[in-house]
Design an enzyme around this catalytic site. Structure first.
Site, PDB file in Angstrom:
ATOM      1  N   ASP A  11       0.868  -1.185   0.000  1.00  0.00           N
ATOM      2  CA  ASP A  11       0.000   0.000   0.000  1.00  0.00           C
ATOM      3  C   ASP A  11       0.900   1.229   0.000  1.00  0.00           C
ATOM      4  O   ASP A  11       2.092   1.144   0.306  1.00  0.00           O
ATOM      5  CB  ASP A  11      -0.905  -0.009   1.245  1.00  0.00           C
ATOM      6  CG  ASP A  11      -1.798   1.227   1.300  1.00  0.00           C
ATOM      7  OD1 ASP A  11      -2.440   1.536   0.280  1.00  0.00           O
ATOM      8  OD2 ASP A  11      -1.824   1.911   2.342  1.00  0.00           O
ATOM      9  N   SER A  12       0.290   2.381  -0.268  1.00  0.00           N
ATOM     10  CA  SER A  12       1.043   3.627  -0.186  1.00  0.00           C
ATOM     11  C   SER A  12       1.522   3.885   1.244  1.00  0.00           C
ATOM     12  O   SER A  12       2.470   4.627   1.446  1.00  0.00           O
ATOM     13  CB  SER A  12       0.167   4.788  -0.648  1.00  0.00           C
ATOM     14  OG  SER A  12      -1.020   4.816   0.110  1.00  0.00           O
ATOM     15  N   TYR A  43      -0.458   8.628  -2.139  1.00  0.00           N
ATOM     16  CA  TYR A  43      -0.430   8.487  -3.598  1.00  0.00           C
ATOM     17  C   TYR A  43      -1.619   9.206  -4.252  1.00  0.00           C
ATOM     18  O   TYR A  43      -1.597   9.476  -5.451  1.00  0.00           O
ATOM     19  CB  TYR A  43      -0.536   7.004  -3.990  1.00  0.00           C
ATOM     20  CG  TYR A  43       0.688   6.149  -3.774  1.00  0.00           C
ATOM     21  CD1 TYR A  43       1.827   6.628  -3.133  1.00  0.00           C
ATOM     22  CD2 TYR A  43       0.702   4.827  -4.212  1.00  0.00           C
ATOM     23  CE1 TYR A  43       2.933   5.812  -2.940  1.00  0.00           C
ATOM     24  CE2 TYR A  43       1.802   4.014  -4.032  1.00  0.00           C
ATOM     25  CZ  TYR A  43       2.919   4.505  -3.389  1.00  0.00           C
ATOM     26  OH  TYR A  43       4.005   3.680  -3.209  1.00  0.00           O
ATOM     27  N   GLY A  44      -2.646   9.463  -3.456  1.00  0.00           N
ATOM     28  CA  GLY A  44      -3.940   9.881  -3.991  1.00  0.00           C
ATOM     29  C   GLY A  44      -3.974  11.133  -4.830  1.00  0.00           C
ATOM     30  O   GLY A  44      -4.883  11.312  -5.634  1.00  0.00           O
ATOM     31  N   CYS A  74      -3.735  -0.852  -2.209  1.00  0.00           N
ATOM     32  CA  CYS A  74      -3.999   0.568  -2.445  1.00  0.00           C
ATOM     33  C   CYS A  74      -4.935   0.732  -3.656  1.00  0.00           C
ATOM     34  O   CYS A  74      -4.634   0.231  -4.748  1.00  0.00           O
ATOM     35  CB  CYS A  74      -2.662   1.250  -2.722  1.00  0.00           C
ATOM     36  SG  CYS A  74      -2.789   3.005  -3.032  1.00  0.00           S
ATOM     37  N   ASN A  75      -6.035   1.408  -3.456  1.00  0.00           N
ATOM     38  CA  ASN A  75      -6.977   1.630  -4.562  1.00  0.00           C
ATOM     39  C   ASN A  75      -6.343   2.465  -5.670  1.00  0.00           C
ATOM     40  O   ASN A  75      -6.585   2.236  -6.846  1.00  0.00           O
ATOM     41  CB  ASN A  75      -8.230   2.353  -4.062  1.00  0.00           C
ATOM     42  CG  ASN A  75      -9.161   1.435  -3.303  1.00  0.00           C
ATOM     43  OD1 ASN A  75     -10.164   0.986  -3.825  1.00  0.00           O
ATOM     44  ND2 ASN A  75      -8.816   1.125  -2.066  1.00  0.00           N
ATOM     45  N   THR A  76      -5.548   3.457  -5.265  1.00  0.00           N
ATOM     46  CA  THR A  76      -4.926   4.334  -6.257  1.00  0.00           C
ATOM     47  C   THR A  76      -3.955   3.530  -7.132  1.00  0.00           C
ATOM     48  O   THR A  76      -3.962   3.645  -8.359  1.00  0.00           O
ATOM     49  CB  THR A  76      -4.192   5.490  -5.545  1.00  0.00           C
ATOM     50  OG1 THR A  76      -5.112   6.126  -4.641  1.00  0.00           O
ATOM     51  CG2 THR A  76      -3.677   6.512  -6.522  1.00  0.00           C
ATOM     52  N   GLU A 153      -6.348   8.954   9.634  1.00  0.00           N
ATOM     53  CA  GLU A 153      -5.011   8.780  10.206  1.00  0.00           C
ATOM     54  C   GLU A 153      -4.868   9.563  11.507  1.00  0.00           C
ATOM     55  O   GLU A 153      -4.096   9.199  12.392  1.00  0.00           O
ATOM     56  CB  GLU A 153      -3.928   9.173   9.200  1.00  0.00           C
ATOM     57  CG  GLU A 153      -3.886   8.169   8.070  1.00  0.00           C
ATOM     58  CD  GLU A 153      -2.598   8.154   7.283  1.00  0.00           C
ATOM     59  OE1 GLU A 153      -1.594   8.742   7.708  1.00  0.00           O
ATOM     60  OE2 GLU A 153      -2.615   7.533   6.196  1.00  0.00           O
ATOM     61  N   CYS A 185     -11.251   3.270  -1.115  1.00  0.00           N
ATOM     62  CA  CYS A 185      -9.970   3.742  -0.574  1.00  0.00           C
ATOM     63  C   CYS A 185      -9.709   2.948   0.703  1.00  0.00           C
ATOM     64  O   CYS A 185     -10.643   2.636   1.442  1.00  0.00           O
ATOM     65  CB  CYS A 185     -10.042   5.240  -0.277  1.00  0.00           C
ATOM     66  SG  CYS A 185      -8.590   5.888   0.570  1.00  0.00           S
ATOM     67  N   THR A 186      -8.427   2.661   0.922  1.00  0.00           N
ATOM     68  CA  THR A 186      -8.048   1.830   2.074  1.00  0.00           C
ATOM     69  C   THR A 186      -8.568   2.350   3.413  1.00  0.00           C
ATOM     70  O   THR A 186      -8.848   1.575   4.309  1.00  0.00           O
ATOM     71  CB  THR A 186      -6.506   1.777   2.165  1.00  0.00           C
ATOM     72  OG1 THR A 186      -5.994   3.107   2.006  1.00  0.00           O
ATOM     73  CG2 THR A 186      -5.931   0.872   1.115  1.00  0.00           C
ATOM     74  N   HIS A 187      -8.678   3.667   3.523  1.00  0.00           N
ATOM     75  CA  HIS A 187      -9.013   4.250   4.831  1.00  0.00           C
ATOM     76  C   HIS A 187     -10.514   4.257   5.141  1.00  0.00           C
ATOM     77  O   HIS A 187     -10.906   4.408   6.294  1.00  0.00           O
ATOM     78  CB  HIS A 187      -8.532   5.700   4.886  1.00  0.00           C
ATOM     79  CG  HIS A 187      -7.045   5.865   4.879  1.00  0.00           C
ATOM     80  ND1 HIS A 187      -6.250   5.390   3.860  1.00  0.00           N
ATOM     81  CD2 HIS A 187      -6.216   6.466   5.764  1.00  0.00           C
ATOM     82  CE1 HIS A 187      -4.982   5.687   4.122  1.00  0.00           C
ATOM     83  NE2 HIS A 187      -4.944   6.346   5.270  1.00  0.00           N
TER      84      HIS A 187
HETATM   85  N1  DGL Z   1      -3.990   3.909  -0.058  1.00  0.00           N
HETATM   86  C1  DGL Z   1      -4.631   4.966  -0.788  1.00  0.00           C
HETATM   87  C2  DGL Z   1      -5.819   4.405  -1.564  1.00  0.00           C
HETATM   88  O1  DGL Z   1      -6.406   3.390  -1.213  1.00  0.00           O
HETATM   89  C3  DGL Z   1      -5.097   6.089   0.131  1.00  0.00           C
HETATM   90  C4  DGL Z   1      -3.984   6.918   0.711  1.00  0.00           C
HETATM   91  C5  DGL Z   1      -3.125   7.612  -0.330  1.00  0.00           C
HETATM   92  O2  DGL Z   1      -3.597   8.571  -0.964  1.00  0.00           O
HETATM   93  O3  DGL Z   1      -1.990   7.178  -0.502  1.00  0.00           O
HETATM   94  O4  DGL Z   1      -6.185   4.951  -2.565  1.00  0.00           O
END
Ligand code: DGL
Length: 265
Positions: A11-12, A43-44, A74-76, A153, A185-187
């Protein structure tokens, strides 16, 4: 690489621990290796080229660790790099978008599906494309929610600031009459309560982390499940100092991250 090789997850940063958490629940005997690119997160809001390069580097690290599957938590990264990684790597690669999309397609009755994610994820059109490919009648309503990840976070998942932010981002989604919302998104699984409160219980929330863990379990059950007995061993790697990852990680993993090794980038 063999059946007892670990599952690799990257993940990012910290958020991918929601995906790892679901994998640990679904497959408790599996060993895992997690890489959080904490030095270069988020990464977003980054460009396609940059997210692609980081995603390749992360997955190559996991392959060097001998993983039997790479899970792009990571979705991104999934939105931008999944196809590229599948072509490039010799191991199975599973992303978080297809599993969430499959669930949403099964869940929607009125064919109005919402998607929320980072700017890069929404801009990529990956969710819209996958939903439309699965069922051309689906109307997709998407919205980037860049403030959600930092709120989570910070540990803010259930207070007045969160309520206001949810309302500001999701007002138009609510108006559109969606009956299903993909948390892209992961969060965002940590914001389920606040989102449900605002949208009401008639909107089904699709948790990509849970759906991805089910997909990983399904793929491994073919003939790649660990033969070992007992609980799996979990190793963590980060690209920045591990202290914050360990401190904040508990919120995402549901248990303490005991230690993490820093790697240079
Ligand atoms: N992990 C990123 C996602 O799922 C979210 C956090 C980021 O922007 O890096 O898209």
């Amino acid at each position: 690489m063999n059946k007892d090789s670990p599952i690799g997850v990257f993940d990012s940063g910290i958020g991918g621990l929601t995906v790892l958490h679901s994998i640990m629940d679904a497959l408790p005997r599996e060993n895992t290796v997690y890489l959080g690119d904490t030095a270069r997160a988020p990464y977003g809001a980054k460009s396609v080229e940059t997210v692609l390069r980081y995603s390749i580097e992360n997955s190559e690290f996991l392959v060097e660790k001998g993983v039997k599957v790479v899970v792009v938590a990571c979705n991104t990264s999934t939105a931008i790099a999944l196809e590229h990684l599948r072509e490039r790597l010799s191991v199975l690669v599973i992303g978080v978008i297809e599993p969430g999309v499959k669930r949403a397609v099964r869940s929607t009755r009125n064919k109005k599906v919402g998607v929320i994610g980072t700017e890069a994820t929404i801009q990529s059109g990956a969710y819209t494309g996958a939903l439309k490919a699965a069922d051309g009648r689906i109307e997709v309503y998407s919205r980037a929610c860049p403030l959600f990840a930092p709120l989570v976070e910070e540990g803010w998942t259930d207070n007045a600031v969160v309520e206001m932010t949810v309302k500001a981002y999701m007002g138009s989604l609510k108006q559109s009459g969606i009956d299903t919302l993909i948390l892209g998104c992961t969060h965002y699984p940590l914001l389920k309560k606040a989102i449900r409160k605002y949208l009401g219980s008639s909107v089904r929330l699709v948790d990509s982390a849970e759906e991805t863990a089910l997909e990983v379990a399904l793929a491994l059950k073919k003939n790649m499940l660990a033969k070992m007995r007992g609980k799996g061993i979990h190793s963590f790697f980060v690209t920045d100092a591990p202290e914050r990852f360990i401190k904040v990680g508990r919120r995402f993993l549901g248990e303490k991250v005991e230690s993490a090794v820093r790697i240079e980038r």
